[in-house]
Design a protein around this motif. Structure first.
Motif, PDB file in Angstrom:
ATOM      1  N   PRO A   9       0.828  -1.216   0.000  1.00 18.92           N
ATOM      2  CA  PRO A   9       0.000   0.000   0.000  1.00 18.92           C
ATOM      3  C   PRO A   9       0.859   1.262   0.000  1.00 18.92           C
ATOM      4  N   THR A  10       0.297   2.331  -0.544  1.00 25.51           N
ATOM      5  CA  THR A  10       0.953   3.635  -0.540  1.00 25.51           C
ATOM      6  C   THR A  10       0.669   4.335   0.785  1.00 25.51           C
ATOM      7  N   PRO A  11       1.708   4.777   1.511  1.00 22.02           N
ATOM      8  CA  PRO A  11       1.468   5.429   2.804  1.00 22.02           C
ATOM      9  C   PRO A  11       0.797   6.782   2.633  1.00 22.02           C
ATOM     10  N   ASN A  12      -0.065   7.107   3.566  1.00 16.75           N
ATOM     11  CA  ASN A  12      -0.774   8.384   3.532  1.00 16.75           C
ATOM     12  C   ASN A  12       0.008   9.405   4.353  1.00 16.75           C
ATOM     13  N   VAL A  13       1.080   9.924   3.759  1.00 18.11           N
ATOM     14  CA  VAL A  13       1.926  10.903   4.436  1.00 18.11           C
ATOM     15  C   VAL A  13       2.163  12.086   3.498  1.00 18.11           C
ATOM     16  N   PRO A  14       2.349  13.295   4.051  1.00 15.71           N
ATOM     17  CA  PRO A  14       2.638  14.449   3.189  1.00 15.71           C
ATOM     18  C   PRO A  14       4.040  14.317   2.597  1.00 15.71           C
ATOM     19  N   PRO A  15       4.188  14.447   1.281  1.00 16.32           N
ATOM     20  CA  PRO A  15       5.512  14.295   0.669  1.00 16.32           C
ATOM     21  C   PRO A  15       6.438  15.457   1.026  1.00 16.32           C
ATOM     22  N   LYS A  16       7.692  15.143   1.227  1.00 12.02           N
ATOM     23  CA  LYS A  16       8.695  16.157   1.531  1.00 12.02           C
ATOM     24  C   LYS A  16       9.148  16.826   0.234  1.00 12.02           C
ATOM     25  N   ALA A  17       9.413  18.114   0.323  1.00 14.35           N
ATOM     26  CA  ALA A  17       9.820  18.879  -0.854  1.00 14.35           C
ATOM     27  C   ALA A  17      11.297  18.614  -1.151  1.00 14.35           C
ATOM     28  N   HIS A  63      11.340  -6.339  -3.080  1.00 17.86           N
ATOM     29  CA  HIS A  63      11.810  -5.200  -2.281  1.00 17.86           C
ATOM     30  C   HIS A  63      11.866  -3.926  -3.124  1.00 17.86           C
ATOM     31  N   ILE A  64      12.291  -4.062  -4.365  1.00 21.42           N
ATOM     32  CA  ILE A  64      12.337  -2.895  -5.246  1.00 21.42           C
ATOM     33  C   ILE A  64      10.922  -2.380  -5.517  1.00 21.42           C
ATOM     34  N   GLU A  65       9.976  -3.287  -5.734  1.00 23.58           N
ATOM     35  CA  GLU A  65       8.580  -2.876  -5.926  1.00 23.58           C
ATOM     36  C   GLU A  65       8.071  -2.125  -4.702  1.00 23.58           C
ATOM     37  N   LEU A  66       8.453  -2.605  -3.519  1.00 27.84           N
ATOM     38  CA  LEU A  66       8.028  -1.951  -2.279  1.00 27.84           C
ATOM     39  C   LEU A  66       8.537  -0.514  -2.226  1.00 27.84           C
ATOM     40  N   PHE A  67       9.846  -0.327  -2.412  1.00 24.48           N
ATOM     41  CA  PHE A  67      10.410   1.018  -2.307  1.00 24.48           C
ATOM     42  C   PHE A  67       9.959   1.917  -3.456  1.00 24.48           C
ATOM     43  N   ASN A  68       9.724   1.333  -4.629  1.00 21.02           N
ATOM     44  CA  ASN A  68       9.236   2.141  -5.751  1.00 21.02           C
ATOM     45  C   ASN A  68       7.792   2.591  -5.543  1.00 21.02           C
ATOM     46  N   THR A  69       7.097   1.950  -4.630  1.00 22.64           N
ATOM     47  CA  THR A  69       5.753   2.380  -4.235  1.00 22.64           C
ATOM     48  C   THR A  69       5.822   3.345  -3.061  1.00 22.64           C
ATOM     49  N   PRO A 125       7.993   7.361  -3.670  1.00 18.98           N
ATOM     50  CA  PRO A 125       7.312   8.459  -4.371  1.00 18.98           C
ATOM     51  C   PRO A 125       6.178   9.085  -3.569  1.00 18.98           C
ATOM     52  N   ALA A 126       5.655   8.354  -2.585  1.00 15.98           N
ATOM     53  CA  ALA A 126       4.617   8.922  -1.728  1.00 15.98           C
ATOM     54  C   ALA A 126       5.216   9.792  -0.629  1.00 15.98           C
ATOM     55  N   MET A 127       6.498   9.570  -0.326  1.00 12.19           N
ATOM     56  CA  MET A 127       7.143  10.292   0.765  1.00 12.19           C
ATOM     57  C   MET A 127       7.936  11.509   0.303  1.00 12.19           C
ATOM     58  N   PHE A 128       8.299  11.536  -0.992  1.00 17.03           N
ATOM     59  CA  PHE A 128       9.138  12.618  -1.505  1.00 17.03           C
ATOM     60  C   PHE A 128       8.528  13.210  -2.774  1.00 17.03           C
ATOM     61  N   GLN A 129       8.793  14.478  -2.972  1.00 12.49           N
ATOM     62  CA  GLN A 129       8.211  15.183  -4.116  1.00 12.49           C
ATOM     63  C   GLN A 129       8.652  14.581  -5.444  1.00 12.49           C
ATOM     64  N   ARG A 130       9.908  14.154  -5.504  1.00  6.67           N
ATOM     65  CA  ARG A 130      10.435  13.549  -6.729  1.00  6.67           C
ATOM     66  C   ARG A 130      11.437  12.472  -6.353  1.00  6.67           C
ATOM     67  N   VAL A 131      11.394  11.363  -7.079  1.00  8.30           N
ATOM     68  CA  VAL A 131      12.308  10.246  -6.825  1.00  8.30           C
ATOM     69  C   VAL A 131      12.980   9.871  -8.138  1.00  8.30           C
ATOM     70  N   VAL A 132      14.297   9.732  -8.094  1.00  5.80           N
ATOM     71  CA  VAL A 132      15.073   9.355  -9.262  1.00  5.80           C
ATOM     72  C   VAL A 132      15.827   8.066  -8.944  1.00  5.80           C
ATOM     73  N   VAL A 133      15.553   7.004  -9.695  1.00  5.31           N
ATOM     74  CA  VAL A 133      16.276   5.742  -9.510  1.00  5.31           C
ATOM     75  C   VAL A 133      17.587   5.838 -10.274  1.00  5.31           C
ATOM     76  N   ARG A 141       5.679  -5.322   4.344  1.00  2.00           N
ATOM     77  CA  ARG A 141       4.665  -4.318   4.685  1.00  2.00           C
ATOM     78  C   ARG A 141       4.978  -3.696   6.043  1.00  2.00           C
ATOM     79  N   ASP A 142       5.477  -4.507   6.955  1.00  3.35           N
ATOM     80  CA  ASP A 142       5.892  -4.004   8.261  1.00  3.35           C
ATOM     81  C   ASP A 142       7.030  -3.002   8.102  1.00  3.35           C
ATOM     82  N   LEU A 143       7.977  -3.326   7.233  1.00  6.03           N
ATOM     83  CA  LEU A 143       9.089  -2.415   6.959  1.00  6.03           C
ATOM     84  C   LEU A 143       8.578  -1.101   6.382  1.00  6.03           C
ATOM     85  N   ALA A 144       7.692  -1.168   5.403  1.00  3.63           N
ATOM     86  CA  ALA A 144       7.180   0.040   4.754  1.00  3.63           C
ATOM     87  C   ALA A 144       6.487   0.955   5.753  1.00  3.63           C
ATOM     88  N   SER A 145       5.675   0.373   6.618  1.00  2.25           N
ATOM     89  CA  SER A 145       4.956   1.163   7.609  1.00  2.25           C
ATOM     90  C   SER A 145       5.921   1.858   8.567  1.00  2.25           C
TER      91      SER A 145
END
Length: 213
Positions: free
Chosen positions: A34-42, A77-83, A86-94, A180-184
């Protein structure tokens, strides 16, 4: 003599087939995160997945030391972090290469790794659940590789033995639960890592000062 040789060849072929069927089973971890419901950092965050992280495989051995299960968890694990990111930061570059961080104009580079992976199977633990425990090392650096933060996180997941018809399914779902525990925990505690908090505060103060001028 010819019949004898044929018998030996048939027996050898059957033996090889039996032995081949007794090889280790491969579990390629698959799940939804799941995508976390948090305000993304600029911030623009660069992410680098080391080869050993992308291709991570855990090997479970029998009591006799034979390979029993291969747990392939790198892609998941890559799928987890790629989800998650992007919800935590304004822009993500792999990043394919750490050397590209400067030209990618990122504010920081995040690099995860797996330090330890443990698997609990009911047939061995005598518990009515499959369990996965993972210890991670999380590293955050400046684009030039300078230190920002380095911290350890652990994750745990379990799945009930009675829910699944196969060991492979039980292992998969326990691994997914641990991720999922890690993501949370990652989403909730990122700001609370002392070095990360200091870095974020310093950036905010610098931005405020530049605007004042």
């Amino acid at each position: 003599m010819i019949k004898g040789r044929q018998s030996v060849n048939v027996f050898t072929l059957l033996l090889l087939m039996i032995l081949g069927g007794c090889g280790a089973s491969t579990v390629t971890v698959q799940g939804n995160y799941p995508t976390p419901n948090v305000p993304p950092k600029a911030l623009t965050l660069g992410v680098y997945y080391p080869e050993e992280f992308r291709n991570f495989v855990y090997t479970e051995f029998t009591d006799r030391g034979n390979e029993e299960y291969f747990v392939q968890a790198g892609n998941s694990h890559i799928e987890l972090f790629n989800t998650l990111l992007p919800a935590m930061f304004q822009r993500v570059v792999v990043l394919d290469d750490l050397a590209a961080a400067g030209s990618a104009e990122v504010d920081a580079v995040f690099m995860p790794s797996i330090d330890e992976f443990q698997l609990g199977i009911p047939a061995k633990t005598r518990l009515d659940a499959y369990e996965v425990w993972v210890r991670y090392n999380m590293r955050l650096t400046r684009p030039d590789g300078g230190y920002i933060a380095d911290w350890v996180m652990t994750a745990y997941g379990k799945s009930s033995q009675g829910t699944f018809s196969s060991t492979e399914r039980g292992i998969n779902d326990a691994a997914v639960a641990s991720m999922r525990d890690l993501a949370s925990n990652f989403a909730l505690t990122f700001d609370q890592i002392p070095e990360v908090s200091d870095w974020l505060n310093a950036r905010n103060n610098a931005v405020t000062a530049s605007r004042a001028n």
